[in-house]
Design an enzyme around this catalytic site. Sequence first.
Site, PDB file in Angstrom:
ATOM      1  CD1 TRP A  11      -2.439  -1.675  -0.050  1.00 11.73           C
ATOM      2  CD2 TRP A  11      -2.954  -1.435   2.117  1.00 11.73           C
ATOM      3  NE1 TRP A  11      -3.497  -2.505   0.222  1.00 11.73           N
ATOM      4  CE2 TRP A  11      -3.835  -2.378   1.543  1.00 11.73           C
ATOM      5  CE3 TRP A  11      -3.100  -1.119   3.470  1.00 11.73           C
ATOM      6  CZ2 TRP A  11      -4.842  -3.009   2.292  1.00 11.73           C
ATOM      7  CZ3 TRP A  11      -4.091  -1.746   4.210  1.00 11.73           C
ATOM      8  CH2 TRP A  11      -4.946  -2.675   3.611  1.00 11.73           C
ATOM      9  CG  HIS A  97       9.660  -1.346  -2.951  1.00  7.32           C
ATOM     10  ND1 HIS A  97       9.588  -0.131  -3.585  1.00  7.32           N
ATOM     11  CD2 HIS A  97       8.653  -2.103  -3.448  1.00  7.32           C
ATOM     12  CE1 HIS A  97       8.563  -0.148  -4.435  1.00  7.32           C
ATOM     13  NE2 HIS A  97       7.980  -1.337  -4.373  1.00  7.32           N
ATOM     14  CD  GLU A  99       7.746   3.127  -4.818  1.00  3.11           C
ATOM     15  OE1 GLU A  99       7.290   2.839  -3.702  1.00  3.11           O
ATOM     16  OE2 GLU A  99       7.063   3.064  -5.863  1.00  3.11           O
ATOM     17  N   GLY A 175       4.627   1.684 -10.848  1.00  2.00           N
ATOM     18  CA  GLY A 175       3.805   2.885 -10.741  1.00  2.00           C
ATOM     19  C   GLY A 175       3.691   3.668 -12.042  1.00  2.00           C
ATOM     20  CB  SER A 212       2.344  -1.381 -14.214  1.00  2.00           C
ATOM     21  OG  SER A 212       2.916  -0.117 -13.934  1.00  2.00           O
ATOM     22  N   GLY A 233       1.030  -2.633  -6.202  1.00  2.00           N
ATOM     23  CA  GLY A 233       0.988  -1.350  -5.498  1.00  2.00           C
ATOM     24  C   GLY A 233      -0.341  -0.658  -5.725  1.00  2.00           C
TER      25      GLY A 233
HETATM   26  P1  PGA Z   1       2.699  -0.699  -8.802  1.00  2.00           P
HETATM   27  O1  PGA Z   1       3.789  -0.968  -7.638  1.00  2.00           O
HETATM   28  O2  PGA Z   1       1.806  -1.928  -8.828  1.00  2.00           O
HETATM   29  O3  PGA Z   1       1.970   0.529  -8.359  1.00  2.00           O
HETATM   30  O4  PGA Z   1       3.451  -0.538 -10.059  1.00  2.00           O
HETATM   31  C1  PGA Z   1       4.322  -2.231  -7.417  1.00  2.00           C
HETATM   32  C2  PGA Z   1       5.301  -2.181  -6.271  1.00  2.00           C
HETATM   33  O5  PGA Z   1       5.999  -1.175  -6.126  1.00  2.00           O
HETATM   34  O6  PGA Z   1       5.423  -3.118  -5.477  1.00  2.00           O
END
Ligand code: PGA
Length: 254
Positions: A11, A97, A99, A175, A212, A233
């Site tokens: 999330w 991760h 990010e 994302g 995605s 995500g």
């Molecule tokens: P997303 O993110 O599905 O929004 O692309 C996946 C994730 O970062 O685990």
Amino acid sequence: MNNPKYLFANWKMYLDYDESVALAKEFTKLKKALNGSIEMAVFPSALAFKGVGEALEKSEVKLGAQNVYWVDKGGYTGEVSPGMFKALGARFALVGHSERRHVFNETNHETRQKMEAVIQAGLTPLLCVGETLGEREKGQAEEVVEAQLRSGLDGLTYSNGFTLFIAYEPVWAIGTGESCDAAEAEKMHSFISRIVQGLVPDHPPVILYGGSVRDTNVMEYLKYPLIHGVLVGGAATKIESWTEIVKNATIIPR
Ligand code: PGA
């Protein structure tokens, strides 16, 4: 074949406390309505961890941390340790991760320290690996992923029966709405599987794809034998899209 499909929901920082707890309750209802073929886990923000943990109590939806620090306790402003998450019901922790790696500049070395701390605390780490677009275009995707796997796993000690979770999440697909072609993802999963089996021979990994994933493409991924599940995500932050993902995933035989 009776292998479960793993549908894990990250999330991120999309939801506040009340939204997180409300969505967790919806997840438990959905899980209850399924047979045993889906393993579901939720990774809420640290803020919402306690409330979500309580909402998931007595359900089969598992709980995981999005990020941890590698020291148990001390003067580390803003950080939370694996043991603290465990005390609130965590079973998993995401480690490395994309990010964390690319927005917060987390290095392979820091990711390794987190892996050790997570295992030490008795949680199951979900090590995330993946290349950037530039690295892919230069033909370095495997090299980058291999380096991430080696620094995350080489020489780590696990107890018997421990399942190793890896998420392949190409940075350019996260994302962005630009998912990785499923056949390409399977190719990388096969590469990951080979490298991991060389590093930790007794722990065949569960490998998830992330980046995605939507209700419209989840079936593409789950058709492949080495894509054991997905880490989702954005599409996991609304019950409508998550329900569609789950429904579509249940259709694919394993
Ligand atoms: P997303 O993110 O599905 O929004 O692309 C996946 C994730 O970062 O685990």
